[in-house]
Design a protein around this motif. Sequence first.
Motif, mmCIF file in Angstrom:
data_model
loop_
_atom_site.group_PDB
_atom_site.id
_atom_site.type_symbol
_atom_site.label_atom_id
_atom_site.label_comp_id
_atom_site.label_asym_id
_atom_site.label_seq_id
_atom_site.Cartn_x
_atom_site.Cartn_y
_atom_site.Cartn_z
ATOM 1 N N GLY A 207 0.792 -1.212 0.000
ATOM 2 C CA GLY A 207 0.000 0.000 0.000
ATOM 3 C C GLY A 207 0.826 1.266 0.000
ATOM 4 N N PHE A 208 2.101 1.157 0.380
ATOM 5 C CA PHE A 208 2.997 2.315 0.326
ATOM 6 C C PHE A 208 3.632 2.401 -1.056
ATOM 7 C CE2 PHE A 208 2.352 2.058 4.780
ATOM 8 C CZ PHE A 208 2.758 3.261 5.343
ATOM 9 N N ASP A 209 4.259 3.533 -1.331
ATOM 10 C CA ASP A 209 4.950 3.715 -2.598
ATOM 11 C C ASP A 209 6.040 2.655 -2.756
ATOM 12 O OD1 ASP A 209 5.461 5.938 -4.860
ATOM 13 O OD2 ASP A 209 7.387 5.141 -4.167
ATOM 14 N N ASP A 210 6.189 2.122 -3.964
ATOM 15 C CA ASP A 210 7.121 1.022 -4.190
ATOM 16 C C ASP A 210 8.576 1.405 -3.917
ATOM 17 O OD1 ASP A 210 5.201 -0.853 -4.826
ATOM 18 O OD2 ASP A 210 5.224 -0.391 -6.956
ATOM 19 N N ASP A 211 8.956 2.638 -4.206
ATOM 20 C CA ASP A 211 10.318 3.069 -3.890
ATOM 21 C C ASP A 211 10.555 3.081 -2.388
ATOM 22 O OD1 ASP A 211 11.571 3.521 -6.421
ATOM 23 O OD2 ASP A 211 10.314 5.283 -6.697
ATOM 24 N N ILE A 212 9.545 3.485 -1.633
ATOM 25 C CA ILE A 212 9.643 3.470 -0.173
ATOM 26 C C ILE A 212 9.811 2.038 0.313
ATOM 27 C CG2 ILE A 212 8.371 3.876 1.967
ATOM 28 C CD1 ILE A 212 9.291 6.441 0.753
ATOM 29 N N ARG A 213 9.031 1.126 -0.232
ATOM 30 C CA ARG A 213 9.041 -0.266 0.209
ATOM 31 C C ARG A 213 10.416 -0.908 -0.009
ATOM 32 N NH1 ARG A 213 4.253 -3.134 -2.806
ATOM 33 N NH2 ARG A 213 4.535 -4.709 -1.166
ATOM 34 N N ALA A 214 10.961 -0.696 -1.186
ATOM 35 C CA ALA A 214 12.265 -1.287 -1.482
ATOM 36 C C ALA A 214 13.355 -0.644 -0.638
ATOM 37 C CB ALA A 214 12.578 -1.115 -2.968
ATOM 38 N N HIS A 215 13.249 0.654 -0.450
ATOM 39 C CA HIS A 215 14.281 1.386 0.285
ATOM 40 C C HIS A 215 14.325 0.969 1.752
ATOM 41 C CE1 HIS A 215 17.028 4.832 0.738
ATOM 42 N NE2 HIS A 215 16.495 4.962 1.943
ATOM 43 N N ILE A 216 13.173 0.877 2.402
ATOM 44 C CA ILE A 216 13.177 0.553 3.829
ATOM 45 C C ILE A 216 13.650 -0.876 4.063
ATOM 46 C CG2 ILE A 216 10.756 -0.198 3.976
ATOM 47 C CD1 ILE A 216 12.825 1.725 6.622
ATOM 48 N N ALA A 217 13.316 -1.795 3.167
ATOM 49 C CA ALA A 217 13.788 -3.177 3.317
ATOM 50 C C ALA A 217 15.311 -3.224 3.256
ATOM 51 C CB ALA A 217 13.181 -4.064 2.237
ATOM 52 N N GLU A 218 15.871 -2.466 2.345
ATOM 53 C CA GLU A 218 17.331 -2.416 2.214
ATOM 54 C C GLU A 218 17.979 -1.797 3.447
ATOM 55 O OE1 GLU A 218 20.669 -0.261 -0.674
ATOM 56 O OE2 GLU A 218 18.605 -0.516 -1.381
ATOM 57 N N GLU A 219 17.393 -0.718 3.953
ATOM 58 C CA GLU A 219 17.962 -0.053 5.122
ATOM 59 C C GLU A 219 17.830 -0.909 6.379
ATOM 60 O OE1 GLU A 219 19.763 2.717 5.078
ATOM 61 O OE2 GLU A 219 19.508 2.664 2.896
ATOM 62 N N MET A 220 16.752 -1.663 6.490
ATOM 63 C CA MET A 220 16.591 -2.565 7.635
ATOM 64 C C MET A 220 17.682 -3.624 7.643
ATOM 65 S SD MET A 220 12.450 -3.032 7.579
ATOM 66 C CE MET A 220 12.482 -4.415 8.712
ATOM 67 N N GLU A 221 17.986 -4.157 6.473
ATOM 68 C CA GLU A 221 19.033 -5.166 6.395
ATOM 69 C C GLU A 221 20.400 -4.581 6.724
ATOM 70 O OE1 GLU A 221 18.297 -6.989 2.483
ATOM 71 O OE2 GLU A 221 17.619 -8.746 3.617
ATOM 72 N N LYS A 222 20.626 -3.314 6.350
ATOM 73 C CA LYS A 222 21.885 -2.662 6.712
ATOM 74 C C LYS A 222 22.063 -2.597 8.232
ATOM 75 C CE LYS A 222 22.367 0.422 2.688
ATOM 76 N NZ LYS A 222 22.340 1.844 2.256
ATOM 77 N N ARG A 223 20.943 -2.484 8.919
ATOM 78 C CA ARG A 223 21.003 -2.379 10.385
ATOM 79 C C ARG A 223 21.083 -3.733 11.060
ATOM 80 N NH1 ARG A 223 18.502 2.863 13.192
ATOM 81 N NH2 ARG A 223 18.864 4.373 11.529
ATOM 82 N N GLY A 224 21.047 -4.814 10.272
ATOM 83 C CA GLY A 224 21.243 -6.133 10.843
ATOM 84 C C GLY A 224 20.008 -7.000 10.939
ATOM 85 N N ILE A 225 18.876 -6.536 10.432
ATOM 86 C CA ILE A 225 17.657 -7.340 10.432
ATOM 87 C C ILE A 225 17.668 -8.270 9.219
ATOM 88 C CG2 ILE A 225 15.128 -7.266 10.277
ATOM 89 C CD1 ILE A 225 15.303 -4.442 11.528
#
Length: 460
Positions: A207-225
């Motif tokens: 439901g969120f913008d696709d660029d937001i969705r891809a970006h947050i998933a990538e940033e979460m993984e950078k933080r160790g999730i």
Amino acid sequence: MAKYDYDLFVIGAGSGGVRAARLAAMSGARVAVAEEHRVGGTCVIRGCVPKKFMVYASEFAHHFKIAKGYGWTVGESSFDWPAFIAEKDKEISRLSGVYVRNLQNAGAELLHGRSRLVDAHTVETAGAGTITAEKILIATGGRPWMPKHLPGVEHAITSNEAFHLKELPKRIVIAGGGYIAIEFAGIFNGLGVETTLVHRGPNVLRGFDDDIRAHIAEEMEKRGITVVLGTHHTAIEKTATGLVSRFSDGHHRESDVVMFALGREPYTEDLGLEAAGVKLTETGAVAVDAHSRTNVENIWAVGDVTDRINLTPVAIREGQAFAETEFYGKPTSFDHEMVALAVFSQPPIGSVGLSEAEARHKHGKVDIYLSRFRPMKYAFMGNDERCLVKLVVDGATERVLGCHVVGPDAPEMIQMAAIAMKMGVTKSQWDSTCAVHPTLAEELVTLREKHVPQGLGAVA
């Protein structure tokens, strides 16, 4: 003698119900509010307020790392989960007490007990018996949804229980891809828990913008999730060393806690809605019109139980509009357009208006302005975390249709953007605003070049 015991009976003392009850009582109406749990509802007791405290607590580990990059010598640190939970519970009790006092000061009567409708004007409340009311407002909110037939589901928790864990787990598996799952993944990861997020969809935050969705998933993984997409639970097995989550792709993972954050459902169970003739939607929500009235003339519903926009401020505004209409003679309905959203992920998200896909579907030609960059605070010490800002603009009218931000203070920024967008701001008006430098927010008003997606350069 009055025909009914009360002018208004409210079922549920959450944000929407309390606002409606207070305003109605202040008009001189006889008002009663029934609550089966604690006053304050999901938001205050087991939702956004305690969750925000947990977000704050979990961010310190990241702050400590940043501090070293700025020359600070940070000594050994440790986190005391029981001490934090005790302080959190103390503050939640205080806030719940504020809600109680506000209701009482307004003149509303508070009843503690579960209520159910007997008919359109009669409510049966545990401990209080049968009560009649001229008007009835349903404000029972929602509750976490669980896959009841999943083998081993009894070993899992929901967000409700996550606020009261006796000890911090070393490992957790969180099932879900919505904002609750994303936020708790950030919380537990920040507190040092080995965190795995499992979502059956191709990306998080549907439901969120696709660029937001891809970006947050990538940033979460950078933080160790660890983010695992395209799979879901088929079973949970309790063993001597923990809980084994088995997934549809054949893989499995062991953890100490399994948390389901698979969405919420309207809390309408055993409310007696059928007896009163109140209709539900296909999703089980109370069906209402623009003025929150049900199909029964004297019964209304506000908040998450109506499954419109499930946000605390929306429930409050719906409750206020109901009271103004029915007790102050000011016909009012809440406009659900351009409601800003905040996801307290790490990094956080702010979003208002249409996604790019929604805008293209509704408006045809749209212009996109997008920028990804390292925020000044992190670039200084070589951190690779990146922000994203994006504007979606109507190609014909230049009206700004969507604004999306991922990065520090994004929720604070999106509140201000929502004001302008609610007023119909155009891109040229937006650009005429002078930037505040140096800030992350200035990126929003310095986006000048249209974004062309990769592979579309030849046809742009």
